[in-house]
Write a protein that holds these residues in place. Structure first.
Motif, PDB file in Angstrom:
ATOM      1  N   PHE A 204       9.036  29.497 -45.873  1.00 35.63           N
ATOM      2  CA  PHE A 204       8.942  28.380 -44.936  1.00 35.63           C
ATOM      3  C   PHE A 204       7.712  27.530 -45.244  1.00 35.63           C
ATOM      4  CE2 PHE A 204       7.083  26.646 -41.029  1.00 35.63           C
ATOM      5  CZ  PHE A 204       8.115  25.808 -40.618  1.00 35.63           C
ATOM      6  N   LEU A 208       7.641  23.672 -46.319  1.00 36.92           N
ATOM      7  CA  LEU A 208       6.888  22.761 -45.462  1.00 36.92           C
ATOM      8  C   LEU A 208       5.859  21.959 -46.273  1.00 36.92           C
ATOM      9  CD1 LEU A 208       6.107  21.737 -42.612  1.00 36.92           C
ATOM     10  CD2 LEU A 208       4.518  23.677 -42.474  1.00 36.92           C
ATOM     11  N   VAL A 280      18.768  26.280 -34.623  1.00 42.23           N
ATOM     12  CA  VAL A 280      18.281  26.206 -36.006  1.00 42.23           C
ATOM     13  C   VAL A 280      19.445  26.006 -36.966  1.00 42.23           C
ATOM     14  CG1 VAL A 280      17.206  27.529 -37.863  1.00 42.23           C
ATOM     15  CG2 VAL A 280      16.191  27.547 -35.584  1.00 42.23           C
ATOM     16  N   SER A 284      19.766  23.058 -39.579  1.00 41.05           N
ATOM     17  CA  SER A 284      19.655  23.382 -41.000  1.00 41.05           C
ATOM     18  C   SER A 284      20.963  23.224 -41.755  1.00 41.05           C
ATOM     19  CB  SER A 284      19.140  24.821 -41.166  1.00 41.05           C
ATOM     20  OG  SER A 284      20.024  25.755 -40.572  1.00 41.05           O
ATOM     21  N   PHE A 424      13.619  20.376 -45.726  1.00 45.26           N
ATOM     22  CA  PHE A 424      13.167  20.811 -44.403  1.00 45.26           C
ATOM     23  C   PHE A 424      14.140  21.824 -43.795  1.00 45.26           C
ATOM     24  CE2 PHE A 424      13.287  20.239 -39.758  1.00 45.26           C
ATOM     25  CZ  PHE A 424      11.997  20.659 -39.452  1.00 45.26           C
ATOM     26  N   ALA A 425      15.444  21.580 -43.962  1.00 45.87           N
ATOM     27  CA  ALA A 425      16.455  22.504 -43.435  1.00 45.87           C
ATOM     28  C   ALA A 425      16.351  23.870 -44.097  1.00 45.87           C
ATOM     29  CB  ALA A 425      17.847  21.916 -43.647  1.00 45.87           C
ATOM     30  N   LEU A 428      13.482  25.618 -42.446  1.00 46.84           N
ATOM     31  CA  LEU A 428      13.824  26.008 -41.078  1.00 46.84           C
ATOM     32  C   LEU A 428      14.787  27.193 -41.064  1.00 46.84           C
ATOM     33  CD1 LEU A 428      13.086  24.963 -38.246  1.00 46.84           C
ATOM     34  CD2 LEU A 428      15.214  23.638 -38.273  1.00 46.84           C
ATOM     35  N   SER A 429      15.693  27.212 -42.021  1.00 50.36           N
ATOM     36  CA  SER A 429      16.651  28.319 -42.096  1.00 50.36           C
ATOM     37  C   SER A 429      15.957  29.651 -42.310  1.00 50.36           C
ATOM     38  CB  SER A 429      17.652  28.051 -43.222  1.00 50.36           C
ATOM     39  OG  SER A 429      18.615  29.075 -43.305  1.00 50.36           O
ATOM     40  N   LEU A 431      13.311  30.664 -40.917  1.00 47.11           N
ATOM     41  CA  LEU A 431      12.870  31.203 -39.628  1.00 47.11           C
ATOM     42  C   LEU A 431      13.996  31.989 -38.958  1.00 47.11           C
ATOM     43  CD1 LEU A 431      10.864  28.159 -38.203  1.00 47.11           C
ATOM     44  CD2 LEU A 431      10.081  30.024 -39.680  1.00 47.11           C
TER      45      LEU A 431
END
Length: 473
Positions: A204, A208, A280, A284, A424-425, A428-429, A431
């Motif tokens: 992540f 990021l 999420v 994502s 970004f997806a 996020l995935s 997480l």
């Protein structure tokens, strides 16, 4: 009895029993027969029950004869014979914790299955790199029927049969091969899960910083058009991004804090984790939905049938990076079979992790198999459809398919905004992948403690949320 037994206080005060003959299930009671309440299948099973301060605890009779010092010698008037209870596929856990309300409904269960297995098409680039377009498509179209569906069916059947056991596959192994192999299975499952879970906060952070670095670079290019305040802001932002990328202590603190926050979310319960993961998932997976909508008109089906190029397949190992080990460089028909099969297996495995959630599912008989079925459908669709569009709508060569290439494909099909959204997806995935993996591992640890494989402290549930406190820790 595999079903929960509701007992009135009079039954809780029943005297303990002594098994005289297990084959005939004859018992001797330390009381007169006239003083006992009626005995029938609804209020008696092969367990004895003791009231404790922290709730009802159920302990199995061991396989050998049970005896107590409080039981008197068998008297003719005190002995009765009952039909042996049916033998379930699995006994209830050795030590059942305080009862809790089962809250996991269909939608959160589907998402938990999806993220334990897949999480989207992130990472499947290695399959295309090792086998080319055609073999990658065939792999994700056919391999789920060879491996994923049987695994999902086994999980749906045995998860329902062991409905009160959170240890999942550990219970299956223990019933088949004994407690020692159950411990080995649980230990390997925990090590695998903990090791796998450690990478997600770091991934992540990588995604990021990649997005922030692009923004910082774009901002620095526009410094000539900005005032002094904006220029100072952009400079401070760039330095912050550099710290996140290069400073080991800053990275460690960030990853540690993120892990603690995610563990706190997990502590609030599977329903919260599943609902959060649902949002999420929507965010994502949305760039891939857009990718498919925009890319379908651009698809050339002839590109799907491109066979692997042997030169491109082997070129990635020409610089001394050839992996060692069995079948390390086996290349038949232009396919590097070890990385090809390894990536397929990694992408389509772990439906059995859903077994750890069986004891938490509301309306198990209907919800559980449906959740696994729709989880499989999500995995299949979000692998195969984006793969078909990405390979058919772009001119990417086999050697171009390295980690993160889907962002390049999204940029080519939809523009830079879709490429950034895909990056970004992907972050996020990770997480949601962390949350799903931690939930499965924590409940497995609690289930192992319930079966007596681990210390009883791991049985502890949160008094507020019913989650496995020490399993999460």
């Amino acid at each position: 009895s595999p079903a929960a037994t509701t007992m009135s206080p009079s039954y809780l005060s029943m005297p303990k029993v002594k098994v005289i003959n297990q084959s005939s299930t004859k018992i001797s009671l330390n009381a007169s027969a006239n003083s006992l309440p009626p005995l029938n299948s609804s209020n008696f099973d092969s367990s004895y029950h003791d009231r404790k301060d922290d709730g009802l605890r159920c302990d199995h009779f061991p396989s050998e004869t049970l005896d107590t010092s409080e039981t008197s010698e068998s008297q003719p008037g005190n002995t009765m014979e009952i039909a042996p209870p049916p033998s379930p596929l699995s006994p209830p856990p050795l030590h059942v914790s305080r009862s809790h309300k089962k809250k996991l409904t269909l939608a959160p269960l589907i998402i938990l299955v999806f993220y334990n297995v897949s999480g989207g098409p992130f990472g499947i680039e290695a399959t295309i790199n090792a086998g080319g377009n055609l073999f990658a498509i065939l792999g994700f179209a056919i391999f789920p029927f060879i491996w994923s569906i049987p695994e999902a069916l086994v999980t749906a059947e045995l998860g329902s049969a062991f409905s009160n056991d959170s240890s999942g596959g550990v219970a299956w192994v223990e019933e088949a091969f004994g407690e020692r192999m159950g411990l080995v299975s649980g230990y390997l499952g925990w090590v695998s899960g903990a090791t796998d879970n450690a990478i997600y906060p770091t991934l992540f952070l990588e995604y990021l910083t990649r997005v922030l670095h692009d923004d910082a670079t774009a901002g620095s290019e526009n410094d000539n058009d900005a005032n002094n305040y904006d220029g100072e802001y952009e400079g401070a932002f760039s330095r912050f991004v550099d710290y996140l990328q290069n400073d080991a202590w800053i990275r460690f603190i960030f990853v540690a804090l993120l892990s603690v926050i995610l563990a706190g979310v997990n502590y609030t319960g599977l329903e919260i984790v599943g609902t959060a993961s649902l949002w999420v998932c929507i965010i994502s997976m949305s760039p891939f939905v857009i990718l498919c909508i925009i890319g379908v008109p651009q698809v050339d089906p002839n590109k799907w049938f491109q066979l692997p190029n042997i030169d491109e397949t082997t070129s990635q190992y020409d610089d001394g990076n050839n992996p060692s080990g069995l079948l390390s460089s086996l290349c038949l028909g232009g396919v590097l079979w070890r990385p090809y099969l390894n990536n397929l297996f990694w992408s389509l495995n772990s439906f059995d992790a859903a077994a750890s959630f069986a004891g938490e599912v509301d309306n198990l008989k209907k919800t559980y198999p449906r959740g696994i079925f729709w989880g499989f459908i999500m995995c299949y669709v979000f692998y195969l459809i984006p793969l078909l569009v990405a390979t058919g709508a772009t001119a990417s060569k086999q050697e171009d398919w390295v980690e993160g290439h889907f962002a390049t494909v999204a940029t080519e099909i939809g523009g830079s905004w879709l490429g950034k959204w895909t990056v970004f997806a992907a972050g996020l995935s990770n997480l949601a992948l962390f949350e799903a993996e931690m939930s499965a591992d924590a409940y497995m640890i609690m289930g192992m403690a319930d079966r007596g494989i681990l210390p009883r402290i791991f049985q502890t549930r949160s008094s507020c949320f019913g989650t496995p406190t020490y399993g999460i820790l």
